[in-house]
Design a protein around this motif. Structure first.
Motif, PDB file in Angstrom:
ATOM      1  N   ALA A   1     -92.098 -36.725 -20.794  1.00  0.00           N
ATOM      2  CA  ALA A   1     -91.368 -36.546 -19.522  1.00  0.00           C
ATOM      3  C   ALA A   1     -92.158 -37.147 -18.356  1.00  0.00           C
ATOM      4  O   ALA A   1     -91.580 -37.800 -17.478  1.00  0.00           O
ATOM      5  CB  ALA A   1     -91.093 -35.063 -19.278  1.00  0.00           C
ATOM      6  N   ALA A   2     -93.493 -36.972 -18.385  1.00  0.00           N
ATOM      7  CA  ALA A   2     -94.319 -37.498 -17.292  1.00  0.00           C
ATOM      8  C   ALA A   2     -94.284 -39.031 -17.286  1.00  0.00           C
ATOM      9  O   ALA A   2     -94.169 -39.668 -16.235  1.00  0.00           O
ATOM     10  CB  ALA A   2     -95.755 -36.993 -17.440  1.00  0.00           C
ATOM     11  N   SER A   3     -94.360 -39.627 -18.479  1.00  0.00           N
ATOM     12  CA  SER A   3     -94.323 -41.085 -18.569  1.00  0.00           C
ATOM     13  C   SER A   3     -92.955 -41.620 -18.128  1.00  0.00           C
ATOM     14  O   SER A   3     -92.874 -42.630 -17.420  1.00  0.00           O
ATOM     15  CB  SER A   3     -94.647 -41.515 -20.010  1.00  0.00           C
ATOM     16  OG  SER A   3     -94.373 -42.870 -20.195  1.00  0.00           O
ATOM     17  N   VAL A   4     -91.880 -40.926 -18.546  1.00  0.00           N
ATOM     18  CA  VAL A   4     -90.527 -41.345 -18.159  1.00  0.00           C
ATOM     19  C   VAL A   4     -90.382 -41.269 -16.638  1.00  0.00           C
ATOM     20  O   VAL A   4     -89.849 -42.177 -16.000  1.00  0.00           O
ATOM     21  CB  VAL A   4     -89.469 -40.464 -18.871  1.00  0.00           C
ATOM     22  CG1 VAL A   4     -88.078 -40.672 -18.265  1.00  0.00           C
ATOM     23  CG2 VAL A   4     -89.428 -40.768 -20.366  1.00  0.00           C
ATOM     24  N   GLN A   5     -90.921 -40.194 -16.065  1.00  0.00           N
ATOM     25  CA  GLN A   5     -90.847 -40.002 -14.604  1.00  0.00           C
ATOM     26  C   GLN A   5     -91.564 -41.152 -13.890  1.00  0.00           C
ATOM     27  O   GLN A   5     -91.032 -41.762 -12.968  1.00  0.00           O
ATOM     28  CB  GLN A   5     -91.523 -38.663 -14.264  1.00  0.00           C
ATOM     29  CG  GLN A   5     -90.802 -37.826 -13.215  1.00  0.00           C
ATOM     30  CD  GLN A   5     -90.978 -38.382 -11.814  1.00  0.00           C
ATOM     31  OE1 GLN A   5     -92.010 -38.972 -11.524  1.00  0.00           O
ATOM     32  NE2 GLN A   5     -89.966 -38.200 -10.981  1.00  0.00           N
ATOM     33  N   GLU A   6     -92.764 -41.461 -14.401  1.00  0.00           N
ATOM     34  CA  GLU A   6     -93.574 -42.495 -13.767  1.00  0.00           C
ATOM     35  C   GLU A   6     -92.932 -43.885 -13.887  1.00  0.00           C
ATOM     36  O   GLU A   6     -92.920 -44.665 -12.946  1.00  0.00           O
ATOM     37  CB  GLU A   6     -94.948 -42.505 -14.445  1.00  0.00           C
ATOM     38  CG  GLU A   6     -96.013 -43.217 -13.675  1.00  0.00           C
ATOM     39  CD  GLU A   6     -97.302 -43.255 -14.487  1.00  0.00           C
ATOM     40  OE1 GLU A   6     -97.703 -42.189 -15.017  1.00  0.00           O
ATOM     41  OE2 GLU A   6     -97.884 -44.357 -14.604  1.00  0.00           O
ATOM     42  N   ARG A   7     -92.373 -44.162 -15.071  1.00  0.00           N
ATOM     43  CA  ARG A   7     -91.829 -45.512 -15.303  1.00  0.00           C
ATOM     44  C   ARG A   7     -90.426 -45.706 -14.754  1.00  0.00           C
ATOM     45  O   ARG A   7     -90.038 -46.817 -14.419  1.00  0.00           O
ATOM     46  CB  ARG A   7     -91.789 -45.806 -16.812  1.00  0.00           C
ATOM     47  CG  ARG A   7     -93.150 -46.072 -17.410  1.00  0.00           C
ATOM     48  CD  ARG A   7     -93.052 -46.096 -18.937  1.00  0.00           C
ATOM     49  NE  ARG A   7     -94.376 -45.979 -19.529  1.00  0.00           N
ATOM     50  CZ  ARG A   7     -95.115 -47.007 -19.917  1.00  0.00           C
ATOM     51  NH1 ARG A   7     -94.668 -48.223 -19.788  1.00  0.00           N
ATOM     52  NH2 ARG A   7     -96.303 -46.806 -20.439  1.00  0.00           N
ATOM     53  N   THR A   8     -89.609 -44.632 -14.736  1.00  0.00           N
ATOM     54  CA  THR A   8     -88.189 -44.829 -14.378  1.00  0.00           C
ATOM     55  C   THR A   8     -87.740 -43.960 -13.204  1.00  0.00           C
ATOM     56  O   THR A   8     -86.640 -44.155 -12.698  1.00  0.00           O
ATOM     57  CB  THR A   8     -87.273 -44.487 -15.574  1.00  0.00           C
ATOM     58  OG1 THR A   8     -87.350 -43.068 -15.813  1.00  0.00           O
ATOM     59  CG2 THR A   8     -87.663 -45.213 -16.835  1.00  0.00           C
ATOM     60  N   GLY A   9     -88.538 -42.947 -12.846  1.00  0.00           N
ATOM     61  CA  GLY A   9     -88.143 -42.035 -11.777  1.00  0.00           C
ATOM     62  C   GLY A   9     -87.176 -40.958 -12.237  1.00  0.00           C
ATOM     63  O   GLY A   9     -86.769 -40.093 -11.459  1.00  0.00           O
ATOM     64  N   VAL A  10     -86.809 -40.975 -13.542  1.00  0.00           N
ATOM     65  CA  VAL A  10     -85.835 -40.000 -14.055  1.00  0.00           C
ATOM     66  C   VAL A  10     -86.551 -38.714 -14.496  1.00  0.00           C
ATOM     67  O   VAL A  10     -87.585 -38.771 -15.168  1.00  0.00           O
ATOM     68  CB  VAL A  10     -85.037 -40.613 -15.243  1.00  0.00           C
ATOM     69  CG1 VAL A  10     -84.169 -39.563 -15.933  1.00  0.00           C
ATOM     70  CG2 VAL A  10     -84.192 -41.780 -14.761  1.00  0.00           C
ATOM     71  N   GLU A  11     -86.003 -37.561 -14.109  1.00  0.00           N
ATOM     72  CA  GLU A  11     -86.559 -36.255 -14.516  1.00  0.00           C
ATOM     73  C   GLU A  11     -85.867 -35.809 -15.788  1.00  0.00           C
ATOM     74  O   GLU A  11     -84.637 -35.826 -15.854  1.00  0.00           O
ATOM     75  CB  GLU A  11     -86.242 -35.184 -13.447  1.00  0.00           C
ATOM     76  CG  GLU A  11     -86.835 -35.430 -12.084  1.00  0.00           C
ATOM     77  CD  GLU A  11     -88.277 -34.938 -11.993  1.00  0.00           C
ATOM     78  OE1 GLU A  11     -88.736 -34.279 -12.942  1.00  0.00           O
ATOM     79  OE2 GLU A  11     -88.919 -35.253 -10.982  1.00  0.00           O
ATOM     80  N   ILE A  12     -86.656 -35.387 -16.797  1.00  0.00           N
ATOM     81  CA  ILE A  12     -86.011 -34.811 -17.973  1.00  0.00           C
ATOM     82  C   ILE A  12     -86.543 -33.402 -18.200  1.00  0.00           C
ATOM     83  O   ILE A  12     -87.669 -33.084 -17.832  1.00  0.00           O
ATOM     84  CB  ILE A  12     -86.189 -35.698 -19.231  1.00  0.00           C
ATOM     85  CG1 ILE A  12     -87.658 -35.820 -19.626  1.00  0.00           C
ATOM     86  CG2 ILE A  12     -85.612 -37.090 -19.028  1.00  0.00           C
ATOM     87  CD1 ILE A  12     -87.813 -36.536 -20.936  1.00  0.00           C
ATOM     88  N   SER A  13     -85.708 -32.550 -18.799  1.00  0.00           N
ATOM     89  CA  SER A  13     -86.106 -31.149 -19.032  1.00  0.00           C
ATOM     90  C   SER A  13     -86.694 -31.019 -20.427  1.00  0.00           C
ATOM     91  O   SER A  13     -86.211 -31.669 -21.367  1.00  0.00           O
ATOM     92  CB  SER A  13     -84.888 -30.237 -18.920  1.00  0.00           C
ATOM     93  OG  SER A  13     -84.172 -30.544 -17.757  1.00  0.00           O
ATOM     94  N   THR A  14     -87.730 -30.175 -20.578  1.00  0.00           N
ATOM     95  CA  THR A  14     -88.406 -30.049 -21.874  1.00  0.00           C
ATOM     96  C   THR A  14     -88.414 -28.598 -22.367  1.00  0.00           C
ATOM     97  O   THR A  14     -88.387 -27.661 -21.566  1.00  0.00           O
ATOM     98  CB  THR A  14     -89.857 -30.549 -21.775  1.00  0.00           C
ATOM     99  OG1 THR A  14     -90.537 -29.748 -20.793  1.00  0.00           O
ATOM    100  CG2 THR A  14     -89.934 -32.016 -21.385  1.00  0.00           C
ATOM    101  N   TYR A  15     -88.473 -28.437 -23.678  1.00  0.00           N
ATOM    102  CA  TYR A  15     -88.405 -27.107 -24.308  1.00  0.00           C
ATOM    103  C   TYR A  15     -89.260 -27.105 -25.570  1.00  0.00           C
ATOM    104  O   TYR A  15     -89.444 -28.138 -26.206  1.00  0.00           O
ATOM    105  CB  TYR A  15     -86.969 -26.767 -24.743  1.00  0.00           C
ATOM    106  CG  TYR A  15     -85.939 -27.036 -23.691  1.00  0.00           C
ATOM    107  CD1 TYR A  15     -85.481 -26.016 -22.868  1.00  0.00           C
ATOM    108  CD2 TYR A  15     -85.433 -28.335 -23.514  1.00  0.00           C
ATOM    109  CE1 TYR A  15     -84.535 -26.275 -21.890  1.00  0.00           C
ATOM    110  CE2 TYR A  15     -84.495 -28.600 -22.533  1.00  0.00           C
ATOM    111  CZ  TYR A  15     -84.049 -27.569 -21.723  1.00  0.00           C
ATOM    112  OH  TYR A  15     -83.121 -27.829 -20.764  1.00  0.00           O
TER     113      TYR A  15
END
Ligand code: NDP
Length: 403
Positions: free
Chosen positions: A44-58
């Motif tokens: 999620a952190a890498s996705v946020q950094e590369r694309t700006g998209v927030e994803i939820s984790t469980y």
């Protein structure tokens, strides 16, 4: 615009989730769950950094069906994308049926105590998915996955019938380690140590593991030794391309890999039979997997390219007699790492998982029941391969393969 739940947080999942985030017009809401939540958070952190998209984790144990059902109901996705291990396929399918959502995976179910690579366990869910009005798409990786789509594209556009089929999987990458596997070591070693099987004359013919070796000159990689082995798409291809006289699968391995694997096998370290050690039972292959380098750590050091494709011979669609075509993709480990932080073996699986998911959530591939990749129109999938990092190339060869 669809909500998806991805299960598993290894290299394949990482690529798939990055690619989904890059296609926010299709995947508007991404949720990621796995056994170890910290791995989901790192993706999620890498996705946020590369694309700006927030994803939820469980955190989830996908083998606990009631917990999976609760999670699916809480999130309410349109599709569950199973990128955990083949052992979890059936419990995740059960949870999807109970919660009423579609299902996709990249590898067929395997029992933990047998290395079988057979579809019958999942094909047995056909009536339950059909009656529930749900879709399950099996094997949307590269092989299985793209190799079947390549074959069906040739059957749609070039060949009326396919007489002979060879799938060639070359990893020309070098990770700089003495011995490591490019995807989950336990699954990889189970696959390569199993006896070879190919389709010939209407049945599967079994031969010793790694018993047949051929040198092949792969474009942009160079000459490599490839070994005939069994791979699960041979079963679905034999079913959906019934005229096939012969179908084989080949994978390249370097001499160092073969040397290490031979020693490990000879000393019993690749066995899936439990042994007693200091009062408890351990499975040698699981212990070996635990000490080998983690595939997701190889990305940074892996240099070179993969070249995976199919060579098919059959009667030309235009009535010009027998023709042979070679269709393949070449993927750079460095470029895959640059884009997603993962090497090309994860990339070539995670991108088709994203594309299969896109086909399903947009209703481009649709149906009630359990489907293999061969059963849908290859064209929209092939178009997305070109657009999303796995361009393919088709050429006519002089004649059938000579090996
Ligand atoms: P990894 O081993 O890197 O990742 C698997 C992930 O699944 C890990 O995050 C693991 O959790 C998680 N997991 C395992 N057990 C459970 C469980 N009970 N509940 C929830 N999560 C679980 O594998 P890869 O990313 O390399 O491969 C993923 C899948 O892709 C495999 O099924 C593999 O066979 C398939 N594959 C398909 C290919 C194709 O071309 N079709 C090619 C390559 C792979 P944890 O982090 O805690 O261990």
């Amino acid at each position: 615009m669809a909500k998806v739940l991805v299960i598993g947080a290894g290299g394949v999942s990482s690529v798939c989730v990055h690619k989904m985030a890059m296609n926010a017009g299709i995947f508007s809401d991404i949720h990621l769950a796995s056994r170890t939540k910290s791995k989901c958070d790192a993706i999620a952190a890498s996705v946020q950094e590369r694309t700006g998209v927030e994803i939820s984790t469980y955190e989830i144990d996908a083998e606990e069906v009631p917990a999976m059902v609760n999670l699916i109901r809480k999130i309410g996705p349109k599709l569950v994308v199973n990128l955990a291990l083949p052992y979890q396929d059936l419990p995740i399918m059960d949870a999807c049926l109970e919660a009423g959502v579609d299902y996709l995976d990249t590898a067929n179910y395997e029992p933990k105590d047998e290395a079988k690579f057979e579809y019958h366990w999942q094909w047995a869910y056909q009536d339950r998915f059909k009656d529930a009005g749900l879709t399950a798409l099996l094997g949307s990786g590269f092989d299985p996955g793209v190799t079947s789509v390549f074959t069906m594209w040739l059957k749609k556009h070039k060949l009326k019938t396919i007489r002979q089929l060879d799938i060639l999987d070359c990893n020309g990458g070098d990770h700089g380690q003495a011995f490591a596997t490019n995807f989950n070591p336990e699954i990889n070693i189970r696959e390569v140590t199993a006896p070879a099987r190919h389709w010939e004359g209407g049945e599967f013919v079994e031969t010793p593991a790694m018993g047949k070796k051929v040198e092949f000159d792969f474009e942009e990689v160079g000459p490599k030794n490839m070994y005939m082995m069994y791979h699960e798409e041979l079963e679905s291809l034999a079913k959906f391309v019934p005229e096939l006289e012969r179908a084989r699968f080949w994978m390249t391995f370097g001499d160092e890999y073969i040397k290490h694997l031979t020693v490990l096998q000879n000393v019993g370290m690749t066995s899936i039979e439990p042994v007693k050690y200091q009062g408890r039972e351990i499975i040698p292959l699981q212990f070996l997997a635990a000490v080998l380098p983690k595939p997701e750590t190889l990305g940074e050091t892996t240099k070179g390219k993969t070249n995976i494709g199919v060579i098919a011979t059959g009667e030309a669609l235009d009535g010009s007699g027998e023709k042979t075509f070679y269709i393949n993709n070449i993927c750079s480990h460095e470029a895959a790492y640059e884009e997603t932080g993962n090497q090309a073996v994860s990339y070539t699986t995670g991108v088709p998982a994203m594309i299969g998911s896109a086909m399903m959530v947009q209703g481009i591939w649709d149906g009630d029941g359990v489907f293999n990749m061969e059963q849908f129109d290859p064209d929209p999938f092939m178009e997305m391969l070109n657009q999303h990092g796995l361009p393919w190339n088709v050429k006519e060869l002089d004649g059938p393969v000579g090996f």
